[in-house]
Every structure is written in C-alpha cells, then in structure tokens.
Design a protein around this motif. Structure first.
Motif, mmCIF file in Angstrom:
data_model
loop_
_atom_site.group_PDB
_atom_site.id
_atom_site.type_symbol
_atom_site.label_atom_id
_atom_site.label_comp_id
_atom_site.label_asym_id
_atom_site.label_seq_id
_atom_site.Cartn_x
_atom_site.Cartn_y
_atom_site.Cartn_z
ATOM 1 N N UNK A 1 11.177 6.594 1.438
ATOM 2 C CA UNK A 1 9.831 6.380 0.907
ATOM 3 C C UNK A 1 9.307 5.017 1.357
ATOM 4 N N UNK A 2 8.360 5.000 2.279
ATOM 5 C CA UNK A 2 7.866 3.724 2.798
ATOM 6 C C UNK A 2 6.766 3.107 1.941
ATOM 7 N N UNK A 3 6.737 1.785 1.914
ATOM 8 C CA UNK A 3 5.612 1.015 1.393
ATOM 9 C C UNK A 3 5.095 0.159 2.538
ATOM 10 N N UNK A 4 3.809 0.227 2.774
ATOM 11 C CA UNK A 4 3.208 -0.564 3.840
ATOM 12 C C UNK A 4 2.829 -1.939 3.304
ATOM 13 N N UNK A 5 3.384 -2.980 3.918
ATOM 14 C CA UNK A 5 3.025 -4.347 3.563
ATOM 15 C C UNK A 5 2.023 -4.876 4.580
ATOM 16 N N UNK A 6 0.752 -4.874 4.206
ATOM 17 C CA UNK A 6 -0.326 -5.247 5.122
ATOM 18 C C UNK A 6 -0.703 -6.711 4.918
ATOM 19 N N UNK A 7 -0.588 -7.497 5.977
ATOM 20 C CA UNK A 7 -0.778 -8.941 5.884
ATOM 21 C C UNK A 7 -2.235 -9.356 6.085
ATOM 22 N N UNK B 1 12.562 5.573 -6.155
ATOM 23 C CA UNK B 1 11.148 5.641 -6.500
ATOM 24 C C UNK B 1 10.471 4.283 -6.496
ATOM 25 N N UNK B 2 11.267 3.209 -6.536
ATOM 26 C CA UNK B 2 10.729 1.861 -6.656
ATOM 27 C C UNK B 2 11.296 0.990 -5.534
ATOM 28 N N UNK B 3 10.434 0.281 -4.849
ATOM 29 C CA UNK B 3 10.864 -0.624 -3.786
ATOM 30 C C UNK B 3 11.437 -1.884 -4.421
ATOM 31 N N UNK B 4 12.712 -2.181 -4.114
ATOM 32 C CA UNK B 4 13.369 -3.333 -4.714
ATOM 33 C C UNK B 4 14.279 -3.993 -3.682
ATOM 34 N N UNK B 5 15.262 -4.791 -4.138
ATOM 35 C CA UNK B 5 16.090 -5.523 -3.196
ATOM 36 C C UNK B 5 17.097 -4.640 -2.456
ATOM 37 N N UNK B 6 17.115 -3.332 -2.774
ATOM 38 C CA UNK B 6 17.964 -2.413 -2.013
ATOM 39 C C UNK B 6 17.211 -1.777 -0.847
ATOM 40 N N UNK C 1 8.680 -1.419 4.401
ATOM 41 C CA UNK C 1 9.968 -1.351 3.712
ATOM 42 C C UNK C 1 10.168 0.056 3.178
ATOM 43 N N UNK C 2 11.386 0.546 3.300
ATOM 44 C CA UNK C 2 11.733 1.889 2.870
ATOM 45 C C UNK C 2 12.751 1.847 1.740
ATOM 46 N N UNK C 3 12.667 2.843 0.875
ATOM 47 C CA UNK C 3 13.657 2.993 -0.183
ATOM 48 C C UNK C 3 13.947 4.467 -0.376
ATOM 49 N N UNK D 1 0.820 -1.203 0.000
ATOM 50 C CA UNK D 1 0.000 0.000 0.000
ATOM 51 C C UNK D 1 0.860 1.260 0.000
ATOM 52 N N UNK D 2 0.397 2.252 -0.695
ATOM 53 C CA UNK D 2 0.950 3.596 -0.625
ATOM 54 C C UNK D 2 0.107 4.368 0.384
ATOM 55 N N UNK D 3 0.767 4.895 1.422
ATOM 56 C CA UNK D 3 0.025 5.578 2.482
ATOM 57 C C UNK D 3 0.920 6.617 3.123
#
Length: 380
Positions: free
Chosen positions: A342-348, A365-370, A360-362, A107-109
């Motif tokens: 830039x956080x992405x919320x991973x809602x289970x 602009x894109x959440x990846x393995x970094x 997870x934060x990056x 989620x983007x929040x």
C-alpha cells in the motif's frame, strides 16, 4: 501509475550509504525481511499524470496558506491546542511573512481517482535524502533514459538563495535520535544551503545555549545564533525552558508553521473547502457522521497512536504516547493495493512550488517505521 519489479543493483547497500543514506539499517526495525530502501520494485508514471499531481500539490499548498490566514485572522488557535502565550508569536511571524523552506504532503492516490490529502508534514519532514538524492542516482544507474518527478535539490538551493540571511545559519538536529536519520537530513539541508552561498554551522539542539547578559542564543563557541534551521518540532521548542525566548532568533521553519504541522489543519481545510475533491472529511474530537474513520493525534508521528474503525467494527490501533492535545477523525479512505503493498505518495513542496515525489509502502493499513521507501520513474 503502475508498480514494476526490477533487479536491485548488486552493491546497492554500499551505493546508497556512500550517497548519504547511512541510516537505512538503523532506522528500520531489524526483524523485518524487507529493507527500508527497496529497489526491487518501483512505480512508473506517465508525464501527464505527474503534471496533474503537481497541480494538485500546489493547489493544496495554497489552500493551507489560506488556512493559516483564516486561523490567525479569527484566532482559532484552540482547535490546534496551542498555548495562549505562543499565539501572538505565530501571528507576528505570519504577518511578517517569515520565510519558509519546504514541506511534504502525504497523499492517497491509486492512479484513477483524485489524490486525497492524508496530512501535511510542514515543519520537520523526513525522507528527504532518499527522495532528493538516492532515488535520483538509482534512476541514472538503472533507467538513464527516463525522467523522475524530482527537482528537490535544485529548488532547495534556489530557495536558499531567495531567503538566505547575511549572517551565518546554524543547522540543528537532536542527539535523541540514535538512528542518524535526523543528523543526515540536517547535514543535507546544510549542504544545499552552502551550495547557495550560505555560511553554515552545525550544532545539536542540546548544545544551543542562552546568553542571559546578551539575551541571545549562542553556540558552543558563544557565537550568536542569528538564524536556526532545525529538525526539531515547534511543540517541543515552546515547551523548553528557553521557549519564551523564541523571538530572539530567526527560525527555519518559522513558528507560523505550527499551524500546518498540526493535524487540526485537516479539520480547518474541510471547513473552508467542503467537498473539495482532494480532501477527506475531518472533524475535531468526534467522528461526527463518519462510520469509518482514522483517529489521528494532533501531533503524532510515524503512524503512532492511531486507530482505524470500520462500520463492521473492525479496529486497528497502533501504539504510541501521542494524543494529549487531542485527536482528529478523518474519513477512512483505504490505501490502494498494489501486489499486496500500500503506497503513500510523499509530494514535496519547496517554497511555494511542487518539487518532487517520494513513495513509502506498507503491507499494513498504516504507514509507520516498518514501511519501505521505493523509487519511481517517468517513462515518457
């Protein structure tokens, strides 16, 4: 929702490794200064915000189930690039209501506007150990008086009690993953099943055999595999030589989840629920009227093979080999900025219920393995 700094525990690396996050070094690019598990920062939520997000997650999950019913009823499998011979298997699995275990919404929040669905990792979601176990023990050590949006472990155990078959369940990972993340994730799933009383056996996917006389899947001891809980994508399974033998076993996740782990789901959701506050416009194969968008492969992972385009012509592209099945174009809704991250919320989701949160934060602009995983707490 706010971001706060705090001092890491002196021996944090040894602590998280002893708790199962043994892959935090191997799954993260070595050249990065920031570790994968970063407890120097965390996010803080008030309880009412968490309750509102829980409601959003459960509504999104029900919308996704309705999307599966729509695709099965209308036969719109072409949108998903699913081979024709697989489609009857998906329909049969869905009509039987083959039980599912868990999934993760990304989620983007930003704490102000409504949460927006970026994608649904419904077949092989990772970041489970850190979401369920590692950040919970961090909370107990650092903020023992606070709470956390985290009932993942308890709900997994309860879900296994609901869906456990009478025969043993085999838990499978792939030896192709050299980081150890998939092995530890599957081992954790096996532990939750065993706590629910399930008889469990571990096996690598590469060691799953086919007994041609008995017409059954077997393990290395030639014991029949009745149920296979796998961290192995369905699109890989149906492409294997034994793929057409799928009906000879029960699977967790079931094959109907091919429709939820495919980003064409975003297109179907937007068609079924246009202008829904928690969705972003998404189109198949074309940006349509979008002037800024993210192009995502139907079956991509870890931010690979993606492109971002803005009206000014700015373009960001990630490397990768995904995209043979096609792409979806989703409206660009830039991730929020918290101190340059830039956080992405991973809602289970476990079963059909909201179960917890991993973030997870990056810096990109894109959440990846970094990207890094950061914990959270509820300060009420």
């Amino acid at each position: 929702m706010r971001r706060e700094f705090c001092d890491p525990r002196a021996d944090w690396a040894q602590i998280i490794e002893s708790q199962g996050l043994a892959y935090h070094r191997t799954s993260h690019p070595e050249h990065l200064r920031r570790p994968y598990w970063d407890e120097s920062v965390h996010y803080v939520f008030p309880m009412d915000e968490v309750l509102a997000l829980e409601s959003v997650v459960e509504e999104l999950h029900q919308m996704c189930l309705a999307a599966v019913e729509h695709v099965v009823s209308t036969g719109r499998y072409d949108v998903f690039g699913i081979p024709p011979w697989v489609r009857p298997l998906i329909e049969a699995s869905w009509r039987r209501r083959d039980p599912h275990l868990y999934g993760r919404f990304d989620l983007r929040y930003d704490g102000e506007g409504p949460a927006k669905l970026l994608e649904y990792n419904a077949d092989t979601p990772t970041a489970l150990v850190e979401s369920s176990i590692i950040q919970w023990y961090w909370l107990q050590d650092v903020y023992p008086g606070d709470d956390q949006w985290n009932s993942v472990h308890e709900r997994l155990v309860d879900r296994w009690k609901q869906i456990a078959p009478p025969s043993p369940v085999h838990f499978a990972w792939t030896t192709e993953d050299e980081t150890g993340e998939e092995l530890m994730t599957v081992a954790y799933l096996q532990e939750t099943a065993e706590q629910a009383g399930v008889r469990a056996r571990a096996i690598a996917m590469e060691d799953v055999g086919w007994h041609s006389l008995k017409e059954r899947f077997v393990d290395l001891d030639e014991a029949e595999i009745h149920t296979l809980c796998k961290l192995y994508p369905w699109e890989w399974i149906v492409a294997e030589p034994f793929g057409r033998q799928v009906p000879r076993a029960a699977w967790i996740e079931p094959i109907w989840k091919m429709l939820l782990s495919n980003k064409a789901l975003l297109v179907v959701l937007w068609e079924l629920y246009p202008d829904h506050p928690n969705l972003l416009p998404a189109f198949l194969g074309t940006p349509s009227t979008l002037t800024s968008y993210v192009r995502k492969p139907l079956l991509g992972r870890e931010g690979a093979s993606m492109s971002i385009v803005t009206p000014e012509g700015v373009r960001t592209t990630t490397t990768g080999e995904y995209g043979a099945e096609g792409f979806v174009y989703q409206e660009l809704c830039p991730l929020p900025d918290f101190d340059g991250e830039h956080p992405v919320l991973g809602a289970w989701v476990v079963g059909d219920e909201s179960a917890g949160l991993g973030i997870r934060e990056t810096s990109g602009l894109i959440t990846d393995d970094t990207s890094s995983f950061v914990p959270h707490r509820i300060d009420d």
